[in-house]
Scaffold this motif. Structure first.
Motif, PDB file in Angstrom:
ATOM      1  N   PRO A   1       0.814  -1.254  -0.056  1.00 49.54           N
ATOM      2  CA  PRO A   1       0.047  -0.183   0.027  1.00 49.54           C
ATOM      3  C   PRO A   1       0.961   1.236  -0.118  1.00 49.54           C
ATOM      4  N   VAL A   2       2.059   1.260   0.560  1.00 52.83           N
ATOM      5  CA  VAL A   2       2.735   2.224   0.423  1.00 52.83           C
ATOM      6  C   VAL A   2       3.171   2.877  -0.717  1.00 52.83           C
ATOM      7  N   ASP A   3       3.494   1.802  -1.893  1.00 50.13           N
ATOM      8  CA  ASP A   3       3.671   2.316  -3.207  1.00 50.13           C
ATOM      9  C   ASP A   3       2.445   2.788  -3.883  1.00 50.13           C
ATOM     10  N   ALA A   4       1.549   2.555  -3.435  1.00 50.27           N
ATOM     11  CA  ALA A   4       0.142   3.115  -3.852  1.00 50.27           C
ATOM     12  C   ALA A   4      -0.515   4.237  -3.493  1.00 50.27           C
ATOM     13  N   GLN A   5       0.399   5.138  -3.062  1.00 49.38           N
ATOM     14  CA  GLN A   5       0.014   6.350  -1.946  1.00 49.38           C
ATOM     15  C   GLN A   5      -1.045   7.148  -2.643  1.00 49.38           C
ATOM     16  N   ILE A   6      -2.077   7.278  -2.130  1.00 48.89           N
ATOM     17  CA  ILE A   6      -3.193   8.173  -2.462  1.00 48.89           C
ATOM     18  C   ILE A   6      -2.638   9.890  -2.260  1.00 48.89           C
ATOM     19  N   ARG A   7      -2.944  10.465  -3.419  1.00 49.40           N
ATOM     20  CA  ARG A   7      -2.588  12.051  -3.224  1.00 49.40           C
ATOM     21  C   ARG A   7      -3.570  12.620  -2.383  1.00 49.40           C
ATOM     22  N   GLU A   8      -3.132  13.612  -1.266  1.00 48.51           N
ATOM     23  CA  GLU A   8      -3.902  14.302  -0.509  1.00 48.51           C
ATOM     24  C   GLU A   8      -4.290  15.718  -1.017  1.00 48.51           C
ATOM     25  N   PHE A   9      -5.344  15.984  -1.387  1.00 48.35           N
ATOM     26  CA  PHE A   9      -5.826  17.243  -1.773  1.00 48.35           C
ATOM     27  C   PHE A   9      -7.386  17.611  -1.367  1.00 48.35           C
TER      28      PHE A   9
ATOM     29  N   ALA B   1      -0.343  18.753 -17.113  1.00 44.26           N
ATOM     30  CA  ALA B   1       0.283  19.263 -15.889  1.00 44.26           C
ATOM     31  C   ALA B   1      -0.106  18.201 -14.839  1.00 44.26           C
ATOM     32  N   PRO B   2       0.855  17.259 -14.785  1.00 46.57           N
ATOM     33  CA  PRO B   2       0.408  16.034 -14.138  1.00 46.57           C
ATOM     34  C   PRO B   2       0.302  16.311 -12.336  1.00 46.57           C
ATOM     35  N   SER B   3       0.861  17.674 -11.983  1.00 45.44           N
ATOM     36  CA  SER B   3       0.809  18.020 -10.651  1.00 45.44           C
ATOM     37  C   SER B   3      -0.287  18.608 -10.392  1.00 45.44           C
ATOM     38  N   ARG B   4      -1.302  18.804 -10.971  1.00 44.40           N
ATOM     39  CA  ARG B   4      -2.547  19.488 -10.953  1.00 44.40           C
ATOM     40  C   ARG B   4      -3.743  18.494 -10.758  1.00 44.40           C
ATOM     41  N   ASN B   5      -4.563  18.446  -9.760  1.00 42.89           N
ATOM     42  CA  ASN B   5      -5.777  17.686  -9.665  1.00 42.89           C
ATOM     43  C   ASN B   5      -6.930  18.173 -10.144  1.00 42.89           C
ATOM     44  N   LEU B   6      -8.028  17.141 -10.273  1.00 41.11           N
ATOM     45  CA  LEU B   6      -9.264  17.547 -10.700  1.00 41.11           C
ATOM     46  C   LEU B   6     -10.247  17.452  -9.668  1.00 41.11           C
TER      47      LEU B   6
ATOM     48  N   SER C   1     -16.309  11.310 -12.986  1.00 39.69           N
ATOM     49  CA  SER C   1     -14.978  10.930 -12.439  1.00 39.69           C
ATOM     50  C   SER C   1     -14.430   9.559 -13.162  1.00 39.69           C
ATOM     51  N   ALA C   2     -15.517   8.651 -13.333  1.00 35.25           N
ATOM     52  CA  ALA C   2     -15.100   7.308 -14.318  1.00 35.25           C
ATOM     53  C   ALA C   2     -14.794   7.623 -15.645  1.00 35.25           C
TER      54      ALA C   2
ATOM     55  N   THR D   1      -9.680   8.031 -19.702  1.00 38.87           N
ATOM     56  CA  THR D   1      -9.022   8.837 -20.626  1.00 38.87           C
ATOM     57  C   THR D   1      -7.419   8.742 -20.237  1.00 38.87           C
ATOM     58  N   GLY D   2      -7.094   7.951 -19.323  1.00 40.48           N
ATOM     59  CA  GLY D   2      -5.761   7.876 -18.861  1.00 40.48           C
ATOM     60  C   GLY D   2      -5.250   8.670 -17.651  1.00 40.48           C
ATOM     61  N   LEU D   3      -6.186   9.465 -17.268  1.00 32.00           N
ATOM     62  CA  LEU D   3      -5.919  10.384 -16.113  1.00 32.00           C
ATOM     63  C   LEU D   3      -5.748   9.530 -14.855  1.00 32.00           C
ATOM     64  N   GLU D   4      -4.701   9.514 -14.040  1.00 35.36           N
ATOM     65  CA  GLU D   4      -4.767   8.875 -12.692  1.00 35.36           C
ATOM     66  C   GLU D   4      -5.786   9.051 -11.818  1.00 35.36           C
ATOM     67  N   ARG D   5      -6.365   7.894 -11.092  1.00 31.45           N
ATOM     68  CA  ARG D   5      -7.817   7.907 -10.552  1.00 31.45           C
ATOM     69  C   ARG D   5      -7.395   8.739  -9.126  1.00 31.45           C
ATOM     70  N   ASP D   6      -5.916   8.622  -8.668  1.00 24.93           N
ATOM     71  CA  ASP D   6      -5.946   9.223  -7.283  1.00 24.93           C
ATOM     72  C   ASP D   6      -5.832  10.985  -7.603  1.00 24.93           C
ATOM     73  N   ARG D   7      -5.694  11.327  -8.959  1.00 26.04           N
ATOM     74  CA  ARG D   7      -5.789  13.008  -9.211  1.00 26.04           C
ATOM     75  C   ARG D   7      -7.207  13.372  -9.241  1.00 26.04           C
ATOM     76  N   ILE D   8      -8.152  12.531  -8.938  1.00 23.46           N
ATOM     77  CA  ILE D   8      -9.589  12.864  -9.448  1.00 23.46           C
ATOM     78  C   ILE D   8     -10.245  12.675  -8.015  1.00 23.46           C
TER      79      ILE D   8
END
Length: 144
Positions: free
Chosen positions: A16-24, A66-71, A99-100, A105-112
């Protein structure tokens, strides 16, 4: 045998450490006046027509660049789409649907992040932005 089991357990615990969820946070996203798209929904519907997703194309391209920006995907329901609880659930289903579609479209799910906005949010935000029955997708500013 015991060492092998212990090693396997340690590997599983580390996964699970490898699959860190982005906090925003999406707090205030409904008030941002740039980098957003609106997805319209039919009255009482929790699925949008394919053409209603077209406004997302430019936002998706911006997000990929801009992969550092979340949705933030903010679902809304109009006051004539049921009582407060029904409208809140409808808004949540709309946000999850969009969201789905974004994830496809290939956007990382943890950015949404999908959130329902209740009627109290309907009066806030940029003037002229219709959010009473649909979804507003906001590309958040880069994190500091």
């Amino acid at each position: 045998m015991m060492r092998l089991a212990l090693a396997a357990l340690l590997l599983l615990a580390a996964a699970p450490v490898d699959a860190q969820i982005r906090e925003f946070s999406c707090v205030g996203a409904e008030r941002l006046e740039e980098d957003y798209a609106i997805v319209a929904f039919g009255r009482g519907r929790d699925r949008a027509e394919a053409a209603a997703l077209d406004p997302l194309e430019e936002l998706i391209a911006q997000a990929k660049a801009a992969p550092s920006r979340n949705l933030c995907v903010l679902g809304f329901a109009a006051s004539d789409e049921g009582g407060a609880e029904t409208a809140s659930r409808l808004a949540a289903r709309r946000a999850r649907f969009v969201s789905a579609e974004l994830a496809k479209t290939g956007l990382e799910r943890d950015r949404i992040r999908a959130e329902a906005r209740t009627r109290g949010f309907l009066q806030r935000g940029p003037a002229g932005v219709a959010r009473a029955s649909g979804v507003r997708v906001v590309l958040m500013p880069p994190s500091p």
